[in-house]
Design an enzyme around this catalytic site. Structure first.
Site, PDB file in Angstrom:
ATOM      1  N   SER A   1       0.832  -1.204   0.000  1.00  0.00           N
ATOM      2  CA  SER A   1       0.000   0.000   0.000  1.00  0.00           C
ATOM      3  C   SER A   1       0.867   1.253   0.000  1.00  0.00           C
ATOM      4  O   SER A   1       2.081   1.190   0.199  1.00  0.00           O
ATOM      5  CB  SER A   1      -0.877   0.006   1.252  1.00  0.00           C
ATOM      6  OG  SER A   1      -0.050   0.229   2.382  1.00  0.00           O
ATOM      7  N   LYS A   2       0.186   2.359  -0.186  1.00  0.00           N
ATOM      8  CA  LYS A   2       0.856   3.663  -0.154  1.00  0.00           C
ATOM      9  C   LYS A   2       1.551   3.858   1.210  1.00  0.00           C
ATOM     10  O   LYS A   2       2.647   4.380   1.294  1.00  0.00           O
ATOM     11  CB  LYS A   2      -0.220   4.733  -0.378  1.00  0.00           C
ATOM     12  CG  LYS A   2       0.314   6.126  -0.487  1.00  0.00           C
ATOM     13  CD  LYS A   2      -0.786   7.088  -0.875  1.00  0.00           C
ATOM     14  CE  LYS A   2      -0.384   8.482  -0.484  1.00  0.00           C
ATOM     15  NZ  LYS A   2      -1.468   9.370  -0.212  1.00  0.00           N
TER      16      LYS A   2
END
Ligand code: GLU
Length: 507
Positions: free
Chosen positions: A269-270
Site C-alpha cells: 500500500s501507499k
C-alpha cells in the site's frame, strides 16, 4: 492462436497509478508484443463520483515514461473524441450512449431485469438482516420479495417506467448451476451460482456499471485476452455469464498475483511506501514521490516489475524490454502473491547505472549541479567525474554526496579522520610533498602515482604516513576513488591549494 492478440489495460482514472497497475500494463504490453498483437489503453471512467482530475494524464505519462506505449487509446488526454485506433472512443464516458441497448437486450432475453428498490428500502433490508446476524444479498433467495420486474406485472413495470421512476437493471443469476471458469494462471475454477448476487449492470444515473461496460467494450474492441489484477477474480463468474448471456465468445482470462508488502501480510500500500521510504507510484503525485523523481531509471523499474510475479525459468535477472518480450509467457506467471523488495529495486537501479554511458549520466548530473549553483564546469569534466564515482552510486542524486570535492574544495575535515591521520609530523610531510608535487610536470594519474610513490620510498616514509592524510586534505574525509585519479582531475594547482589550505587549517 488464430484470433489476433488484442489486450487492453483498463484503468479507472480515480487517482495515481499504483506500481501494481503499471505491472498490469507491462504484462499486457509484453504479451501483446510477444504475439505481434495490439496493446490498448481504455479509460474506464463510468463512475463519475470517483473521477480525479489529472489522473488520465498521469496514466499516459507513466506508460510513456516506462517506455510501454499503447497502440490504441485516447490520443490526447485532454482532447475529447480524438482517438488512436479504429475501435474508439477509448474513454467509456464518451461511449455512454452505447451501453443501454445491451442492458435492454439482456432484459429481452430474460437474462436481466428492472429493479425499482429505493436506496432506503435496500438499506432497511441490509440492517434488518444484520440484526438477525445475516448478510443481505440480492439474489435467487429474495429477489421475488423485492421491487423488481420479476415480482410485478409487465403493466406495473411499464407504469413505473412511464412515470419516470428510477430503476437499475440487474443481472438475473440462474440458480443451481455450476460454472466452470478458466484462468490461464490459475487453471479451472468452479463456482456455484447460488453464491452469487444479482449485480447491477445499469445504474439509475443512466451509466453502465463497470461490469457491463467492461464486457461490452472488451467484446466491441475484439479483446482476445483479459490480463488484470487478482482483485478482479471475484468478478470473473459474472463476466463469463454475461458473455454467455449475450452469446459472445469470451476472451481468455489471466489474473495476476498481488504485489505484497515487504514484510507482514497483505497488499503493498501507499502507507508501506511512506513507512519504508520507497515509492509506490511511477511518477510523483502530490506529496508522494514517484520512482522517476526518486532517481530510478525507467528500464530498472520495468525490469523489477517484470520479475514481480513472473520468472523466466532461468537465473537471468537483467532484461531489456526486447528480451522481456521474447521471454514472457503467462504460463510462467505465479499464482501466489509477489513480495515487494525495496532493496532489490535499488540493486536494479545500480545495475542500470553501471550500464549507462558517462555522457548520459553526466547530463543528468548537470541538473543536480545546477541546483548547487555549479554551472561553469565543462561537460567533459563532469563525465570524467562520473566515470570515477558511478560504481559506488545507486542514483544520479548520489553523485554529489560521492563526489562534491571534485567541484568544491573541502571547507571542513572529518574529525575522526583528522584524529587518526594527522600526526605530529604530518604537517611537515605535507609541506615537503607539496613542494615535490609542484615540480611534477606530467600530471596524469599514472605519472603522479609513480612520482609520489618514488618520493615516499626515497624519503623512507611509509605509505600510511602519506596517503591517508593526502586523501584527507584533498577530499575532506576518507572517501573517494583512487587518490591519483582525483588529483589528475582537479589538477596540480587545485591539489596544491588544498594541501596548503589544510596545512594551515589543521596546524
Ligand atoms: N477499471 C478496472 C480497473 O480499474 C479494470 C479491471 C479490468 O481490467 O477488467 O482496474
Amino acid at each position: 492462436m488464430t484470433q489476433k492478440v488484442r489486450v487492453r489495460f483498463a484503468p479507472s482514472p480515480t487517482g495515481p497509478l499504483h506500481i501494481g497497475g503499471v505491472r498490469t500494463a507491462l504484462f499486457n504490453y509484453l504479451f501483446a508484443k510477444k504475439h505481434k498483437g495490439d496493446f490498448i489503453l481504455r479509460i474506464e471512467d463510468t463512475d463519475q463520483n470517483r473521477f480525479v482530475e489529472g489522473a488520465e494524464q498521469y496514466i499516459v505519462d507513466s506508460l510513456n515514461w516506462c517506455g510501454i506505449p499503447f497502440d490504441e487509446g485516447p490520443s490526447s488526454p485532454t482532447a475529447k473524441g480524438n482517438t488512436l485506433g479504429k475501435y474508439g472512443p477509448y474513454r467509456q464516458s464518451e461511449r455512454k450512449h452505447l451501453y443501454k441497448k445491451f442492458a435492454l437486450d439482456l432484459i429481452e432475453k430474460g437474462k436481466a431485469y428492472y429493479a425499482f428498490d429505493t436506496a432506503e428500502k435496500l438499506d432497511f433490508h441490509r440492517n434488518d438482516h444484520e440484526k438477525k446476524g445475516k448478510t443481505f444479498i440480492y439474489n435467487w433467495h429474495n429477489r421475488l420479495k423485492l421491487d423488481n420486474s420479476l415480482s410485478m406485472t409487465p403493466e406495473e413495470v411499464q407504469r413505473r417506467i412511464d412515470a419516470g421512476e428510477e430503476y437499475v437493471i440487474r443481472f438475473l443469476t440462474p440458480p443451481d448451476e455450476k460454472l466452470h471458469l478458466k484462468d490461464i494462471i490459475r487453471g479451472d475454477i468452479e463456482i456455484d451460482t447460488n453464491t452469487l448476487d444479482d449485480k447491477v449492470l445499469f445504474k439509475s444515473d443512466g451509466m453502465p456499471t463497470y461490469h457491463l461496460a467492461n464486457i461490452v467494450d472488451d467484446h466491441l474492441m475484439e479483446i482476445s485476452h483479459v490480463i488484470r489484477g487478482e482483485e478482479w477474480l471475484p468478478s470473473l463468474a459474472l463476466h463469463q455469464q454475461l458473455y454467455d448471456a449475450f452469446g459472445w465468445q469470451a476472451p481468455q482470462f489471466a489474473h495476476l498475483p498481488l504485489i505484497m508488502k515487504p514484510v507482514g501480510k497483505g497488499k503493498l500500500s501507499k502507507r508501506d511506501g511512506e513507512k519504508g521510504g520507497f515509492p509506490v507510484f511511477p511518477l510523483s503525485w502530490n506529496e508522494s514521490v514517484g520512482y522517476r523523481e526518486a532517481g530510478y531509471f525507467p528500464e530498472a523499474v520495468v525490469n523489477f516489475l517484470a520479475l514481480l510475479g513472473w520468472n523466466p525459468g532461468t537465473e537471468q535477472e537483467l532484461f531489456t524490454l526486447e528480451e522481456l518480450v521474447d521471454s514472457f509467457s503467462l504460463e510462467r506467471v505465479h499464482k501466489s502473491g509477489a513480495r515487494f523488495d525495496p532493496d532489490k529495486t535499488k540493486w536494479y537501479n545500480q545495475q542500470y547505472m553501471h550500464q549507462k554511458d558517462d555522457a548520459t549520466l553526466a547530463e543528468a548530473f548537470q541538473l543536480h549541479l545546477k541546483e548547487k549553483e555549479i554551472t561553469s564546469t565543462s561537460n567533459d569534466y563532469v563525465q570524467k567525474v562520473v566515470s570515477l564515482i558511478k560504481d559506488r552510486a545507486t542514483f544520479v542524486s548520489d553523485f554529489w554526496e560521492l563526489g562534491d570535492y571534485f567541484f568544491v574544495a573541502p571547507t571542513k575535515y572529518d574529525e575522526k579522520a583528522v584524529k587518526k591521520q594527522w600526526k605530529d609530523d604530518t604537517q611537515e610531510i605535507m609541506q615537503n610533498l607539496a613542494s615535490f608535487i609542484d615540480g611534477i610536470t606530467d600530471f596524469s594519474s599514472e605519472n603522479v602515482e609513480l612520482e609520489v610513490k618514488k618520493w615516499i620510498s626515497e624519503k623512507e616514509l611509509s605509505f600510511g604516513k602519506v596517503m591517508p592524510p593526502l586523501r584527507l586534505v584533498l577530499v575532506g574525509d576518507m572517501k573517494g576513488p583512487h587518490i591519483f585519479d582525483i588529483m589528475a582531475l582537479i589538477g596540480k594547482e587545485e591539489s596544491l591549494e588544498r594541501i596548503n589550505k589544510a596545512i594551515s587549517a589543521l596546524a
